[in-house]
Design an enzyme around this catalytic site. Sequence first.
Site, PDB file in Angstrom:
ATOM      1  N   GLN A 132       0.838  -1.196   0.000  1.00 47.35           N
ATOM      2  CA  GLN A 132       0.000   0.000   0.000  1.00 47.35           C
ATOM      3  C   GLN A 132       0.877   1.253   0.000  1.00 47.35           C
ATOM      4  O   GLN A 132       1.626   1.490   0.942  1.00 47.35           O
ATOM      5  CB  GLN A 132      -0.894  -0.021   1.244  1.00 47.35           C
ATOM      6  CG  GLN A 132      -1.744   1.220   1.455  1.00 47.35           C
ATOM      7  CD  GLN A 132      -2.608   1.095   2.688  1.00 47.35           C
ATOM      8  OE1 GLN A 132      -3.702   0.550   2.642  1.00 47.35           O
ATOM      9  NE2 GLN A 132      -2.128   1.579   3.819  1.00 47.35           N
ATOM     10  N   GLY A 133       0.790   2.038  -1.058  1.00 46.14           N
ATOM     11  CA  GLY A 133       1.593   3.250  -1.173  1.00 46.14           C
ATOM     12  C   GLY A 133       0.837   4.479  -0.724  1.00 46.14           C
ATOM     13  O   GLY A 133       0.322   5.251  -1.553  1.00 46.14           O
ATOM     14  N   TYR A 134       0.752   4.670   0.576  1.00 45.52           N
ATOM     15  CA  TYR A 134       0.028   5.811   1.138  1.00 45.52           C
ATOM     16  C   TYR A 134       0.988   6.793   1.823  1.00 45.52           C
ATOM     17  O   TYR A 134       1.206   7.897   1.362  1.00 45.52           O
ATOM     18  CB  TYR A 134      -1.016   5.348   2.153  1.00 45.52           C
ATOM     19  CG  TYR A 134      -2.317   4.827   1.577  1.00 45.52           C
ATOM     20  CD1 TYR A 134      -2.492   4.635   0.216  1.00 45.52           C
ATOM     21  CD2 TYR A 134      -3.377   4.510   2.413  1.00 45.52           C
ATOM     22  CE1 TYR A 134      -3.684   4.156  -0.303  1.00 45.52           C
ATOM     23  CE2 TYR A 134      -4.586   4.035   1.912  1.00 45.52           C
ATOM     24  CZ  TYR A 134      -4.740   3.855   0.553  1.00 45.52           C
ATOM     25  OH  TYR A 134      -5.919   3.390   0.063  1.00 45.52           O
ATOM     26  N   SER A 135       1.544   6.387   2.962  1.00 44.39           N
ATOM     27  CA  SER A 135       2.325   7.299   3.800  1.00 44.39           C
ATOM     28  C   SER A 135       3.567   7.817   3.072  1.00 44.39           C
ATOM     29  O   SER A 135       4.184   7.111   2.268  1.00 44.39           O
ATOM     30  CB  SER A 135       2.760   6.605   5.091  1.00 44.39           C
ATOM     31  OG  SER A 135       1.650   6.308   5.896  1.00 44.39           O
ATOM     32  N   SER A 167       4.538  -1.641   4.064  1.00 48.03           N
ATOM     33  CA  SER A 167       4.727  -3.018   4.542  1.00 48.03           C
ATOM     34  C   SER A 167       4.978  -3.981   3.388  1.00 48.03           C
ATOM     35  O   SER A 167       4.236  -4.002   2.401  1.00 48.03           O
ATOM     36  CB  SER A 167       3.488  -3.481   5.319  1.00 48.03           C
ATOM     37  OG  SER A 167       3.263  -2.674   6.443  1.00 48.03           O
ATOM     38  N   GLU A 250     -12.012  -3.599   6.246  1.00 43.50           N
ATOM     39  CA  GLU A 250     -11.609  -4.541   7.287  1.00 43.50           C
ATOM     40  C   GLU A 250     -12.197  -4.190   8.651  1.00 43.50           C
ATOM     41  O   GLU A 250     -11.862  -4.848   9.637  1.00 43.50           O
ATOM     42  CB  GLU A 250     -10.078  -4.558   7.417  1.00 43.50           C
ATOM     43  CG  GLU A 250      -9.347  -5.201   6.267  1.00 43.50           C
ATOM     44  CD  GLU A 250      -7.848  -5.302   6.543  1.00 43.50           C
ATOM     45  OE1 GLU A 250      -7.335  -6.419   6.525  1.00 43.50           O
ATOM     46  OE2 GLU A 250      -7.213  -4.273   6.797  1.00 43.50           O
ATOM     47  N   GLU A 368      -2.284  10.076  18.672  1.00 40.95           N
ATOM     48  CA  GLU A 368      -2.626  11.499  18.691  1.00 40.95           C
ATOM     49  C   GLU A 368      -3.731  11.809  17.682  1.00 40.95           C
ATOM     50  O   GLU A 368      -4.703  12.514  17.999  1.00 40.95           O
ATOM     51  CB  GLU A 368      -1.382  12.344  18.393  1.00 40.95           C
ATOM     52  CG  GLU A 368      -0.323  12.316  19.485  1.00 40.95           C
ATOM     53  CD  GLU A 368       0.525  11.052  19.469  1.00 40.95           C
ATOM     54  OE1 GLU A 368       1.300  10.845  20.422  1.00 40.95           O
ATOM     55  OE2 GLU A 368       0.419  10.259  18.506  1.00 40.95           O
TER      56      GLU A 368
END
Length: 384
Positions: A132-135, A167, A250, A368
């Site tokens: 998953q290419g998000y962050s 990941s 999920e 947070e």
Amino acid sequence: MSSMMHRIAALADEQAYRQALRAWLAQAYADFAAAWPGGAQPRSLDYRQAWEDYLCAQGGAGLGWPLEYGGLALPLGRQAIFHEEHARCGAPLGVNLIGHGILAPTLLHFGTPAQRERFLPGVLSNREVWCQGYSEPSAGSDLASVRTRAEPCAGGWRISGHKIWTSFADRAQWCFALVRSDPQALRHKGLSFLLVDMHSPGVRVQPIRQLTGEAEFCEVFFDEVFVPQDALVGEEHGGWRIAMAAASFERGTYFIPRLVRFAQELQALRELCTDDAARRRWARLALDSEVLRLKSQRALTAAERGDPPGPEGSSTKVHWSEAHQRLLELAMERLGTQAVAPRDEAAASWSHAYLWSRAETILAGTSEIQRNIIAEQLLGLPRG
């Protein structure tokens, strides 16, 4: 010929389904572990992926997919039982969780027929691992501020940028990435959801070494990587809606294996708590375990009703991650010197779990950020 999971899934009675599933998973995993060179190695990524491959070969994938795509079409309640019993038998989580839990349902909801035909079989067989290419370095929990850009070109796009905390990117054949396709649009309005071949020219993966000594996370660099037009999921510049929907797929089952593991660790920890002060801390953790079980059940019931995702998931994420850290801190205290110099596999497992748990208040949304969601959406507090 039908697989073992197809035969178990066909059982009409839910209790019979659970019992058959429990017996089969326990025996199958015991046999798999015994046959693995050196015995069970649940922290080994090769071991985890091999078990996942075996499970998929036995029909243990596509639990909720329609039959026409090779799935089992199980209702959410039965999917939850599968995840619970899989965790109960001691088997580790796989390495293609992103593919099975997020990418596949995203394509089932938003993909084209050609995308489903191309990619779903590879997930079902576990032949193709997804990441998953998000962050990004400057866009962690604030996903709308991603900077990786997708510039139009003949036949598709060229993407350039830098993703992080991805990941299993070093094992993945494919990545679904959220990229900025309209630099003039405000934040989430200019994002697109693209499927990227990780073997494309211009893709570079750098594993990140963790406290545990493993490298499950990676940095991914894209340098003018070509992505064809047919790799766009949904509409161009409509990626935010896809990403938000993907995050909800999920929600009914995500915490189930983690809470089963929490309860198992709690029972193992009980033997180490030999004085009154430690027993009182253990008792508070036992209350956490029960409350988390009830929260998980409530989330599952809401998902079965078709309720939209709400901020309650943030409450569960904060509660689970921080309670799990407290559990493992108590275990480290009780182990004493064995915590830093383990003399057996049990102590080594506690130490590994403790080190890994430091990431749990960061991944999937920091504590947070989750507290901000709780404050604004549950408590109605003003921003700022």
